[in-house]
Scaffold this motif. Sequence first.
Motif, PDB file in Angstrom:
ATOM      1  N   UNK A 101       5.931  15.661   1.053  1.00 27.14           N
ATOM      2  CA  UNK A 101       4.595  16.004   1.359  1.00 27.14           C
ATOM      3  C   UNK A 101       4.045  17.490   0.662  1.00 27.14           C
ATOM      4  N   UNK A 102       4.876  18.454   0.512  1.00 25.99           N
ATOM      5  CA  UNK A 102       4.667  19.508   0.000  1.00 25.99           C
ATOM      6  C   UNK A 102       4.159  19.516  -1.534  1.00 25.99           C
ATOM      7  N   UNK A 103       4.458  18.298  -2.093  1.00 27.95           N
ATOM      8  CA  UNK A 103       4.144  18.288  -3.592  1.00 27.95           C
ATOM      9  C   UNK A 103       3.137  17.369  -3.801  1.00 27.95           C
ATOM     10  N   UNK A 104       3.112  16.310  -3.101  1.00 26.79           N
ATOM     11  CA  UNK A 104       2.161  15.036  -3.077  1.00 26.79           C
ATOM     12  C   UNK A 104       2.166  14.373  -1.886  1.00 26.79           C
ATOM     13  N   UNK A 105       0.887  14.252  -1.098  1.00 30.07           N
ATOM     14  CA  UNK A 105       0.958  13.251  -0.016  1.00 30.07           C
ATOM     15  C   UNK A 105      -0.510  12.828   0.417  1.00 30.07           C
ATOM     16  N   UNK A 106      -0.751  11.567   1.147  1.00 31.88           N
ATOM     17  CA  UNK A 106      -1.771  11.191   1.488  1.00 31.88           C
ATOM     18  C   UNK A 106      -1.984  10.410   2.901  1.00 31.88           C
ATOM     19  N   UNK A 107      -2.906   9.997   3.367  1.00 32.95           N
ATOM     20  CA  UNK A 107      -3.034   9.472   4.583  1.00 32.95           C
ATOM     21  C   UNK A 107      -3.599   8.163   4.763  1.00 32.95           C
ATOM     22  N   UNK A 108      -3.976   7.458   3.653  1.00 31.34           N
ATOM     23  CA  UNK A 108      -4.663   6.180   3.592  1.00 31.34           C
ATOM     24  C   UNK A 108      -3.541   5.177   3.382  1.00 31.34           C
ATOM     25  N   UNK A 109      -2.299   4.905   3.679  1.00 30.43           N
ATOM     26  CA  UNK A 109      -1.460   3.860   3.226  1.00 30.43           C
ATOM     27  C   UNK A 109      -0.612   4.252   2.120  1.00 30.43           C
ATOM     28  N   UNK A 110      -0.281   3.366   1.403  1.00 25.86           N
ATOM     29  CA  UNK A 110       1.016   3.443   0.404  1.00 25.86           C
ATOM     30  C   UNK A 110       0.501   2.643  -0.883  1.00 25.86           C
ATOM     31  N   UNK A 111       1.280   2.887  -1.945  1.00 25.51           N
ATOM     32  CA  UNK A 111       0.972   2.005  -3.037  1.00 25.51           C
ATOM     33  C   UNK A 111       1.565   0.565  -2.917  1.00 25.51           C
ATOM     34  N   UNK A 112       0.678  -0.077  -2.755  1.00 26.62           N
ATOM     35  CA  UNK A 112       0.976  -1.542  -2.342  1.00 26.62           C
ATOM     36  C   UNK A 112       1.893  -2.420  -3.390  1.00 26.62           C
ATOM     37  N   UNK A 113       1.232  -2.012  -4.592  1.00 31.26           N
ATOM     38  CA  UNK A 113       2.140  -2.543  -5.963  1.00 31.26           C
ATOM     39  C   UNK A 113       3.252  -2.450  -5.974  1.00 31.26           C
ATOM     40  N   UNK A 114       3.602  -0.957  -5.710  1.00 35.39           N
ATOM     41  CA  UNK A 114       5.277  -0.710  -5.652  1.00 35.39           C
ATOM     42  C   UNK A 114       5.864  -1.255  -4.512  1.00 35.39           C
ATOM     43  N   UNK A 115       5.204  -1.425  -3.427  1.00 38.98           N
ATOM     44  CA  UNK A 115       5.670  -2.025  -2.072  1.00 38.98           C
ATOM     45  C   UNK A 115       6.140  -3.708  -2.407  1.00 38.98           C
ATOM     46  N   UNK A 116       5.462  -4.108  -3.246  1.00 43.80           N
ATOM     47  CA  UNK A 116       5.309  -5.760  -3.319  1.00 43.80           C
ATOM     48  C   UNK A 116       6.254  -6.097  -4.500  1.00 43.80           C
ATOM     49  N   UNK A 117       5.555  -6.446  -5.547  1.00 43.14           N
ATOM     50  CA  UNK A 117       6.199  -7.038  -6.807  1.00 43.14           C
ATOM     51  C   UNK A 117       5.863  -6.246  -7.949  1.00 43.14           C
ATOM     52  N   UNK A 118       5.804  -5.032  -7.983  1.00 41.50           N
ATOM     53  CA  UNK A 118       5.645  -4.279  -8.962  1.00 41.50           C
ATOM     54  C   UNK A 118       4.681  -4.691 -10.122  1.00 41.50           C
ATOM     55  N   UNK A 119       3.569  -5.223  -9.844  1.00 40.82           N
ATOM     56  CA  UNK A 119       2.324  -5.623 -10.565  1.00 40.82           C
ATOM     57  C   UNK A 119       2.444  -6.844 -11.033  1.00 40.82           C
ATOM     58  N   UNK A 120       3.466  -7.778 -10.634  1.00 40.00           N
ATOM     59  CA  UNK A 120       3.773  -9.155 -11.222  1.00 40.00           C
ATOM     60  C   UNK A 120       3.191 -10.080 -10.355  1.00 40.00           C
ATOM     61  N   UNK A 121       2.873  -9.898  -9.135  1.00 41.17           N
ATOM     62  CA  UNK A 121       2.066 -10.817  -8.515  1.00 41.17           C
ATOM     63  C   UNK A 121       0.506 -10.357  -8.194  1.00 41.17           C
ATOM     64  N   UNK A 122      -0.031 -11.380  -7.669  1.00 43.79           N
ATOM     65  CA  UNK A 122      -1.565 -11.178  -7.354  1.00 43.79           C
ATOM     66  C   UNK A 122      -1.745 -10.645  -5.994  1.00 43.79           C
ATOM     67  N   UNK A 123      -2.366  -9.457  -5.769  1.00 43.69           N
ATOM     68  CA  UNK A 123      -2.284  -8.795  -4.236  1.00 43.69           C
ATOM     69  C   UNK A 123      -3.860  -8.588  -3.989  1.00 43.69           C
ATOM     70  N   UNK A 124      -3.957  -8.735  -2.558  1.00 42.52           N
ATOM     71  CA  UNK A 124      -5.399  -8.883  -2.147  1.00 42.52           C
ATOM     72  C   UNK A 124      -5.900  -7.161  -1.864  1.00 42.52           C
ATOM     73  N   UNK A 125      -5.339  -6.562  -1.853  1.00 47.50           N
ATOM     74  CA  UNK A 125      -5.604  -4.893  -1.721  1.00 47.50           C
ATOM     75  C   UNK A 125      -5.121  -4.163  -0.363  1.00 47.50           C
ATOM     76  N   UNK A 126      -5.056  -4.934   0.743  1.00 47.62           N
ATOM     77  CA  UNK A 126      -4.877  -4.384   1.857  1.00 47.62           C
ATOM     78  C   UNK A 126      -3.428  -3.680   2.098  1.00 47.62           C
TER      79      UNK A 126
END
Length: 241
Positions: A101-126
């Motif tokens: 968090x000292x170098x890069x932080x945010x408070x609005x969720x996480x990168x859902x593409x990385x959290x799911x299928x790496x861009x391979x799947x279609x995702x809704x955005x939440x």
Amino acid sequence: MPAPIYYAHKLSRQLTKVRREHPDLLRPDGKTQVSVEYKDDKPVRIDTIVVSTQHSPEISQEDLSKLIRKEVIDAVIPSELLDENTKYFINPSGSFVVGGSFGDSGTTGRKIVCDTYGGMGHIGGGCFSSKDPTKVDRSAAYYARWVAKNIVANGLADKCEVEVAYAIGRKEPVSILVDTFGTGKVSDEEIMDIVKKNFNFEVGNILEELDLRKPIYTRTTNYGHFGDPKLPWEKVIELKR
């Protein structure tokens, strides 16, 4: 799981292992990325591997690169997927001493593409993180993963994506779609009938069937939300036909 995110997860887990073996050299922040070349919808070679890791100021970039290549990349990536043209980018931006968090932080969720299928799947955005399981952005995504995985695991298709949509205030989905991208052993319509016999997408049932009210979500803070066999939406069941 798609090959690119599968191997990116393996690299991340190995990076954690190596970091704990070399606490004087490596530090906790890190990221991985894998680009895979496909032929006839099958992975045939890895084109590019990216590994960035936080490190001690004492280690040189040259020594860091050698360490990551030998103990992280070569330790987990199948050699038959690598060739003389595979590109390796290890800390391509240079020094990475300040992390977290000292170098890069945010408070609005996480990168859902990385959290799911790496861009391979279609995702809704939440996003998933910060939301409790009564929110279908999280729970229905887990349930769709469970359904799709079991369609493949039961030999009904080689590849499957499940799409589900809800309306606020309604407990049942307004739409369910199964797409096997032409890899189904039976028709998508037959697979949809099997899905209806075995799964219930009602929000309350999702919470109960996957037992999502338990405090299990710490496991999802690293290496993505999908692919960890200890999570309930990764279990394989026998489907009734």
